[in-house]
Design an enzyme around this catalytic site. Structure first.
Site, mmCIF file in Angstrom:
data_model
loop_
_atom_site.group_PDB
_atom_site.id
_atom_site.type_symbol
_atom_site.label_atom_id
_atom_site.label_comp_id
_atom_site.label_asym_id
_atom_site.label_seq_id
_atom_site.Cartn_x
_atom_site.Cartn_y
_atom_site.Cartn_z
ATOM 1 N N ASP A 87 -2.637 7.723 9.222
ATOM 2 C CA ASP A 87 -1.356 7.310 8.660
ATOM 3 C C ASP A 87 -0.278 8.224 9.248
ATOM 4 O O ASP A 87 -0.016 9.289 8.696
ATOM 5 C CB ASP A 87 -1.414 7.413 7.134
ATOM 6 C CG ASP A 87 -0.190 6.876 6.431
ATOM 7 O OD1 ASP A 87 0.703 6.322 7.097
ATOM 8 O OD2 ASP A 87 -0.119 7.018 5.196
ATOM 9 N N GLU A 107 8.915 8.710 7.917
ATOM 10 C CA GLU A 107 8.561 7.520 7.131
ATOM 11 C C GLU A 107 8.054 7.925 5.750
ATOM 12 O O GLU A 107 8.373 7.278 4.751
ATOM 13 C CB GLU A 107 7.498 6.699 7.868
ATOM 14 C CG GLU A 107 7.199 5.337 7.244
ATOM 15 C CD GLU A 107 6.082 5.334 6.206
ATOM 16 O OE1 GLU A 107 5.840 4.286 5.590
ATOM 17 O OE2 GLU A 107 5.442 6.397 5.999
ATOM 18 N N GLU A 108 7.247 8.985 5.707
ATOM 19 C CA GLU A 108 6.572 9.364 4.461
ATOM 20 C C GLU A 108 7.533 9.874 3.386
ATOM 21 O O GLU A 108 7.142 10.036 2.234
ATOM 22 C CB GLU A 108 5.496 10.421 4.738
ATOM 23 C CG GLU A 108 4.351 9.947 5.623
ATOM 24 C CD GLU A 108 3.446 8.923 4.939
ATOM 25 O OE1 GLU A 108 3.699 8.591 3.766
ATOM 26 O OE2 GLU A 108 2.500 8.455 5.586
ATOM 27 N N ASP A 135 1.133 -0.125 10.562
ATOM 28 C CA ASP A 135 0.806 1.040 9.736
ATOM 29 C C ASP A 135 -0.637 0.919 9.274
ATOM 30 O O ASP A 135 -1.350 -0.011 9.664
ATOM 31 C CB ASP A 135 1.772 1.089 8.530
ATOM 32 C CG ASP A 135 2.029 2.501 8.019
ATOM 33 O OD1 ASP A 135 1.086 3.322 8.011
ATOM 34 O OD2 ASP A 135 3.172 2.790 7.618
ATOM 35 N N HIS A 176 -3.811 9.640 3.010
ATOM 36 C CA HIS A 176 -3.104 10.720 2.299
ATOM 37 C C HIS A 176 -4.085 11.790 1.822
ATOM 38 O O HIS A 176 -4.030 12.280 0.696
ATOM 39 C CB HIS A 176 -2.255 10.175 1.150
ATOM 40 C CG HIS A 176 -1.004 9.497 1.629
ATOM 41 N ND1 HIS A 176 0.224 9.692 1.048
ATOM 42 C CD2 HIS A 176 -0.787 8.639 2.655
ATOM 43 C CE1 HIS A 176 1.139 8.979 1.693
ATOM 44 N NE2 HIS A 176 0.531 8.329 2.681
#
Length: 361
Positions: free
Chosen positions: A182, A214-215, A237, A325
């Site tokens: 990711d 992005e996160e 993604d 994550h």
């Protein structure tokens, strides 16, 4: 001698690169190295998003394929008198995947190894064992004996802290385990799309993009979309794989290896019906496997891109991935390759007439 697997090497290089939101340079440099041979022009916006431009028809519509360069990580906030480092999460973390994990601090003196500290079970009360440790109470041990020594190591507030994990091809060699899928897999898709279009005729201008931040709010997607002003956009993604124990179909439907995910809905956008139908029809025509998914929470770069300028018809195409994550996530190589194949086939059909029909579908 066995032929070198250049795609596998690219995936390793991309995921091994370190780049949390706000400090994506290392990942950007790797993506640029792989993108340049297939782009007519490569440049960056002022936030640091990387844009590779590939011209098919210079009068054709602009098609944006965007993955994000950043990965979830941490940032140093303070050092205590004993030399322990405290931090802020950068991106979304669940506390249970963090304790006793190795990290890399990016200091002015170079890279520094640390570990997120944890108490041994021997000294925990039965009540404490049942209670998750809160992130605000966690610290990183860098082996320093004092604040002064930690500073001598080069550590200071604002330094990036990156999860450490070595890229691993599993015994089933289609299964790939790495940090930062990711979303380095999205960056890899953007690169590979331009690579496969290198010798193809396509009635448009294609932009392979690695966005930043992005996160923490889809920020680089906004600035890069402003720079490009695309007619159609694809956010590429990771998505959620629901094929592990303890995950119900109500929580996540998709399975690794069953094809790229076409996202119908997430918290950042409702997918554009015209784009969605065009992509699904193209997949069916070319017998490319795919699966539908929707997410009640979270979003992708499409969420910012589709709101840029006067609106951009957009769709997120994702790769079902386990354990995102965290320090290590897993995906299936076939899903990556089929996502690329699908986007390439779509782009080859996206002329002005197709875009006009999509826009008002």
């Amino acid at each position: 001698m066995a032929k070198k697997d250049e795609t596998l090497q690219m995936l390793k290089d991309l995921t091994d690169a370190k780049g949390i939101p706000g400090n994506e340079k290392e990942a950007r440099d790797v993506m640029k190295q792989y993108l340049e041979p297939y782009a007519d022009e490569v440049y960056s916006d002022n936030l640091g998003s990387l844009i590779g431009k590939k011209i098919g028809d210079k009068k054709g519509p602009k098609i944006m394929v965007a993955g994000h360069l950043d990965e979830v990580g941490f940032m140093v906030t303070r050092i205590d008198d004993k030399g322990f480092v405290y931090f802020q999460t950068v991106g979304g973390w669940w506390s249970q995947v963090m304790l006793a994990q190795r990290v890399t601090l990016m200091t002015k003196e170079g890279e520094l190894t640390g570990v997120i500290g944890s108490k041994p079970p021997h000294i925990l009360s039965p009540e404490a064992r049942k209670k998750p440790v809160e992130i605000k109470d966690m610290f990183i041990d860098i082996g320093a004996s004092s604040k002064e020594e930690a500073k001598e190591f080069g550590v200071r507030p604002g330094d990036s802290v990156v999860p450490y994990f070595e890229f691993t091809q599993m015994k089933n060699d289609k299964m790939l385990l790495a940090k930062a899928w990711d979303n380095r897999i999205g960056c890899a898709i953007a690169i590979e799309v331009l690579k496969q279009l290198k010798k193809e005729k396509h009635p448009n201008i294609v932009y392979g993009v690695g966005t930043v931040q992005e996160e923490v709010g889809l920020r680089g997607a906004r600035t890069s979309a402003h720079a490009i002003n695309p007619d159609i956009a694809f956010g590429v993604d990771v998505g959620i794989a629901g094929d592990t124990p303890g995950v119900s179909e109500k929580e996540a439907l998709s399975k690794m290896g069953d094809g790229p995910q076409i996202i119908l809905y997430d918290a950042s956008m409702i997918s554009h019906k015209g784009v969605r139908d065009f992509v699904v029809d193209t997949a069916d025509e070319n017998e490319i496997p795919y699966q539908f998914d929707s997410l009640a929470a979270g979003g992708t770069d499409s969420g910012s891109i589709h709101l840029s300028h006067n609106g951009v018809p957009a769709l997120s195409i994702t790769v079902a991935t386990r354990y995102i994550h965290s320090h290590a996530a897993m995906l299936h190589r076939d899903d990556f390759e089929n996502a690329v194949r699908l986007i390439v086939e779509v782009i080859k059909k996206l002329d002005h007439n197709a875009v006009e029909n999509i826009t008002f579908n």
